[in-house]
Design an enzyme around this catalytic site. Structure first.
Site: not given
Ligand code: FES
Length: 145
Positions: A33, A35, A59, A103
């Site tokens: 993602c 992140d 997230c 995640c």
């Molecule tokens: Fe990226 Fe959860 S969607 S860490």
């Protein structure tokens, strides 16, 4: 969709912030993602984790799992902290929806990256710890998403 514990740790995350002059810092990115997670560890001379803080551009599930992971590693020695896997964190939260399992890897990987940083700075080897693959500093050479 989320358990009460996940909602609690998402809404009231524990150990958010940073540690100045941390013993080890790890920053990792989630390939799925994009992140990002950073973990700071304060480790004493007996190799016990006295304090831990995290920051994330992640997230809600990443926030909740990191909050729980920091609670689980705090007060542990570095060998015991190695046993805190993303599975252990998910169990402690009473589960995560399957699409959110990736995640929970952010926290585990960031803790490992911070332990790696600590080990490198102190010239020690931590059993079972491998160089973090997704350390953000490595990203230039990386990874097709
Ligand atoms: Fe990226 Fe959860 S969607 S860490």
């Amino acid at each position: 969709m989320y358990t009460e514990k996940v909602m609690d740790h998402f809404q009231n995350p524990r150990n958010v912030g940073e540690i100045e002059d941390a013993s080890g810092v790890g920053t990792v990115g989630n390939a799925k993602c994009g992140d990002i997670m950073r973990i700071y560890l304060d480790i004493d001379e007996n190799q016990v984790i006295q304090d831990v803080k995290f920051k994330t551009f992640g997230c809600g599930a990443a926030v909740a799992t990191s909050s729980m992971a920091t609670e689980l590693v705090k007060g542990k020695n570095i060998q015991d902290a190695m046993q805190i896997t993303n599975k252990a964190v998910m169990e402690a939260l009473d589960g995560l929806p399957p699409v959110k399992v990736h995640c929970s890897l952010l926290a585990e990987e960031a803790i490992h990256a911070a332990l790696w940083d600590y080990a490198e700075k102190h010239g020690i080897k931590i059993e079972g710890l491998e160089k973090p693959k997704s350390d953000i500093h490595e990203e230039e050479e990386a990874e097709e998403y």
